[in-house]
Every structure is written in structure tokens, then in C-alpha cells.
Design a protein around this motif. Structure first.
Motif, mmCIF file in Angstrom:
data_model
loop_
_atom_site.group_PDB
_atom_site.id
_atom_site.type_symbol
_atom_site.label_atom_id
_atom_site.label_comp_id
_atom_site.label_asym_id
_atom_site.label_seq_id
_atom_site.Cartn_x
_atom_site.Cartn_y
_atom_site.Cartn_z
ATOM 1 N N GLN A 232 83.884 -39.291 24.112
ATOM 2 C CA GLN A 232 84.068 -39.843 22.767
ATOM 3 C C GLN A 232 82.726 -40.116 22.092
ATOM 4 N N LYS A 233 81.763 -40.576 22.879
ATOM 5 C CA LYS A 233 80.429 -40.846 22.311
ATOM 6 C C LYS A 233 79.813 -39.548 21.786
ATOM 7 N N ALA A 234 79.977 -38.459 22.542
ATOM 8 C CA ALA A 234 79.425 -37.170 22.107
ATOM 9 C C ALA A 234 80.143 -36.681 20.846
ATOM 10 N N VAL A 235 81.457 -36.885 20.798
ATOM 11 C CA VAL A 235 82.230 -36.469 19.607
ATOM 12 C C VAL A 235 81.763 -37.272 18.394
ATOM 13 N N ALA A 236 81.551 -38.562 18.585
ATOM 14 C CA ALA A 236 81.110 -39.406 17.464
ATOM 15 C C ALA A 236 79.698 -39.011 17.022
ATOM 16 N N ALA A 237 78.841 -38.668 17.978
ATOM 17 C CA ALA A 237 77.441 -38.373 17.649
ATOM 18 C C ALA A 237 77.281 -37.013 16.970
ATOM 19 N N PHE A 238 78.084 -36.012 17.381
ATOM 20 C CA PHE A 238 77.844 -34.648 16.899
ATOM 21 C C PHE A 238 78.921 -34.120 15.944
ATOM 22 N N ALA A 239 80.049 -34.806 15.837
ATOM 23 C CA ALA A 239 81.148 -34.368 14.970
ATOM 24 C C ALA A 239 81.455 -32.879 15.148
ATOM 25 N N PRO A 240 81.815 -32.466 16.355
ATOM 26 C CA PRO A 240 82.039 -31.032 16.582
ATOM 27 C C PRO A 240 83.234 -30.495 15.781
ATOM 28 N N THR A 241 83.097 -29.225 15.362
ATOM 29 C CA THR A 241 84.223 -28.547 14.708
ATOM 30 C C THR A 241 85.006 -27.746 15.753
ATOM 31 N N ARG A 242 84.405 -27.580 16.930
ATOM 32 C CA ARG A 242 85.051 -26.787 17.988
ATOM 33 C C ARG A 242 84.622 -27.328 19.346
ATOM 34 N N VAL A 243 85.580 -27.411 20.271
ATOM 35 C CA VAL A 243 85.269 -27.883 21.627
ATOM 36 C C VAL A 243 85.756 -26.846 22.639
ATOM 37 N N TYR A 244 84.896 -26.564 23.622
ATOM 38 C CA TYR A 244 85.313 -25.787 24.793
ATOM 39 C C TYR A 244 85.260 -26.725 25.988
ATOM 40 N N THR A 245 86.303 -26.718 26.810
ATOM 41 C CA THR A 245 86.310 -27.610 27.957
ATOM 42 C C THR A 245 87.055 -26.964 29.120
ATOM 43 N N HIS A 246 87.164 -27.703 30.230
ATOM 44 C CA HIS A 246 87.871 -27.198 31.401
ATOM 45 C C HIS A 246 89.361 -27.058 31.115
ATOM 46 N N SER A 247 90.041 -26.370 32.021
ATOM 47 C CA SER A 247 91.500 -26.253 31.969
ATOM 48 C C SER A 247 92.100 -27.206 32.999
ATOM 49 N N VAL A 248 93.281 -27.721 32.721
ATOM 50 C CA VAL A 248 93.960 -28.551 33.732
ATOM 51 C C VAL A 248 94.451 -27.676 34.892
ATOM 52 N N ASN A 249 94.520 -26.368 34.654
ATOM 53 C CA ASN A 249 94.976 -25.438 35.697
ATOM 54 C C ASN A 249 93.798 -25.040 36.581
ATOM 55 N N ASP A 250 93.349 -25.981 37.380
ATOM 56 C CA ASP A 250 92.124 -25.792 38.160
ATOM 57 C C ASP A 250 92.268 -26.549 39.483
#
Ligand SMILES: [Zn+2]
Length: 331
Positions: A216-234
Motif C-alpha cells: 500500500q505504501k508503494a501504491v500511495a507513493a507511485f500511483a501506479p496505472t498498472r501492476v504486475y504481481t504473483h499468481s495465487v496459483n503457485d
């Protein structure tokens, strides 16, 4: 509200006449473009390895034909604006120009007019322009992001987007932390991304609390328009928990997609495929920075990375792709 800086547009100017080249380069620079001028077919062909916002190319070069530059450029980047400057209006040239998808032809001796060239360039660049993006790529450990979406991130950087990597832990369970941090920094630098290194405990990354806070801190600091992250299928608990925490912390981000880790299960079911054929070698160079892992992790072997990209490319028109599960895709 974050105001994004305007992106500098890069123009490749191909012109062997030094006087003409100087004049046109001056017009373009004065209009705010970053101009790279080359004077031969060979230099222009080599320059096509870089990403441009538009090409202005003379037809008659001492060592080749500008039409051939257009053919190669349009093959690699079909939407790239290409203006051919020609001394004559021969029918054969016009036919080839149409066939190769050249956007405009301008007559050198008409003469070439500054207002006309700048107006057409601005119009063509506007028509093909993609919106400015700030991309946040989240990984539980150093190297996760580069493996899962290194090619897509390289493409974002090449398109002038801001890319931030958030690595939640420093990978203590996978080796010496100091070395892993150095490797992560070197890979981010090579990629052209900013790196935020968290300090969550490796192998014990939680799915809520401190993990959600960090993201959340990173989202607040950078205001991303797009996020890539892990999958729950891992199969890896840190990856699953990072995915779940990401989904909570990035709920306000318009575009979220999950990349494939080597530990993805057969339930990983992608619906978005990013063509990374042009970025594959650079992706391998990024992964090569992780020498502490390369020696023991078969999934970092170049042939494995290439094979995976080749496999997913069956869903694209390319020979290499990265797969993503789409969580959210707001227009
Ligand atoms: Zn990992």
C-alpha cells in the motif's frame, strides 16, 4: 493527483546530405524532439534496434535505399510513424511506399517545408501514442519479477513508461543477502527501473498485515496505472501470499495482472500474452545478473527461459511471449 512529466519524443533522422540533415535536425530540436541523425543505410539499420517515436528518412542513401529501411522498420514496429523524403515522385517508389505502409512521402525539392513536416509528425505520433504509464511490479524475492515479467517491463521502459520494482524480501533463504541485494540493484539498473527493497522474512511472507502495508505504501507513493504481481496459483507460500496481499493493496489500480513463476501450478491460466520477442535477449541479460541463483536454479537456465517464452508464443504472432492472468483491465 500526480501530474506525469511529458515524455520526450525520439526521432531518427536518416539523411546523407549534411546541409539538409542539419536544417531538418534543427527544425525537429526546436520543436522539442530528441533527434538522432545518421547519414547512411548501415547506421540507420543498426539504429532500428532502438525504439523511436518516428523516423524521417531520405530515400537515396549512398549505401542503400530508404525504402528498405522502411520495410525493416515497419516489419518490426508496424505502428511506428515513417515519413520518407524523396527527390522524385517515381511511380515505382510510391507503389513500394504504399506496400511497406509508409505513412507519408515528402518531396525534398518541393521544397520540404518545416510547418508541413512538423504538423504531420505531431499528427502521426499522436495517433499512435500510448498513454503514459507508471508500472509497479511486485515480487516476493529478488529475481521473481525479472523471471515473470522482465520482457514486459523492458517494453514499458522502451515506451518511456516509469517502472518501479517492489521486492518484498531480500531472499535470505536463497543465499547471502548482501549479494542478492547487489544483484537485484544491478538487474534493476540494467532494466531502467527503480527498485524498492522490502525486508519481510524470506519463506514467511504473510498474506496480510505487514505485506499489505508495504504494498500500500508503494501504491500511495507511485500511483501506479498498472501492476504486475504473483499468481495465487503457485506452489511457493511467499508467492501465493504476495499475490493475495497485492490484490488487497492494489484494489484501486485500474490494471492488474499476475505473471507466471517457475513454481506456478497447472491451475495458472493466463489470458493475456505480451509479445517479448524483441526483448528476450535483454531479459536473459537481466537474469544473468543473478549469478548466485543461476548456478543452482535450473529455471534460470537461458534454454528454460527461451523454451517457456516460445511455448506461450503460440497464443501470439511472435516467437516469444510472457503469459499473464488478468485480474483487472479497466479501459
Ligand atoms: Zn520467488
Amino acid at each position: 493527483m500526480t501530474v506525469q512529466p511529458p515524455r520526450l519524443r525520439r526521432i531518427l533522422l536518416v539523411e546523407d546530405d549534411p546541409v539538409h540533415s542539419r536544417v531538418v535536425a534543427k527544425w525537429l530540436s526546436a520543436a522539442g524532439y530528441a533527434v538522432t541523425a545518421v547519414e547512411s543505410f548501415a547506421l540507420a539499420a543498426a539504429a532500428l534496434k532502438s525504439r523511436w517515436d518516428a523516423i524521417v528518412c531520405d530515400c537515396d542513401l549512398p549505401d542503400g535505399n530508404g525504402l528498405e529501411i522502411a520495410r525493416i522498420a515497419k516489419l518490426a514496429y508496424p505502428r511506428l510513424p515513417f515519413i520518407l523524403v524523396t527527390a522524385g515522385r517515381q511511380a515505382e517508389r510510391v507503389v513500394q511506399a504504399v506496400r511497406y505502409g509508409i505513412d507519408d512521402m515528402m518531396l525534398k525539392m518541393a521544397p520540404l517545408r518545416r510547418e508541413h513536416l512538423l504538423a504531420r509528425l505531431a499528427e502521426l505520433i499522436d495517433a499512435t501514442d500510448e498513454p503514459y504509464e507508471t508500472v509497479l511490479a511486485i515480487g516476493a524475492h529478488p529475481d521473481d519479477v525479472e523471471i515473470g515479467c522482465g520482457g514486459a517491463l523492458l517494453q514499458h521502459v522502451q515506451n518511456g513508461h516509469r517502472v518501479v520494482i517492489l521486492t518484498l524480501s531480500q531472499g535470505a533463504a536463497g543465499g547471502d543477502v548482501a549479494q542478492r541485494v547487489l544483484e537485484a540493484q544491478a538487474a534493476a539498473k540494467k532494466l531502467g527501473a527503480e527498485l524498492i527493497l522490502g525486508d519481510l522474512p524470506d519463506t514467511q511472507v504473510a498474506e496480510n498485515g505487514s505485506t499489505i502495508d508495504l504494498i500500500q505504501k508503494a501504491v500511495a507513493a507511485f500511483a501506479p496505472t498498472r501492476v504486475y504481481t504473483h499468481s495465487v496459483n503457485d506452489l511457493h507460500q511467499d508467492h501465493r501470499n504476495a499475490a493475495r496481499a497485492s490484490l488487497s493493496a492494489t484494489r484501486g489500480v485500474p490494471r492488474v495482472a499476475c505473471y507466471q513463476a517457475p513454481s506456478a501450478t497447472v491451475d495458472f491460466r493466463p489470458t493475456m500474452f505480451v509479445d517479448i520477442q524483441q526483448q528476450l535477449e535483454q531479459k536473459l541479460a537481466l537474469l544473468n545478473e543473478y549469478q548466485s541463483q543461476c548456478v543452482k536454479a535450473p529455471y534460470l537456465a537461458p534454454e528454460q527461459i527461451r523454451a517457456n517464452a516460445r511455448y506461450w508464443s503460440k497464443y501470439t504472432a511472435s516467437e516469444g511471449a510472457e503469459p499473464f492472468e488478468v485480474v483487472r483491465a479497466c479501459a
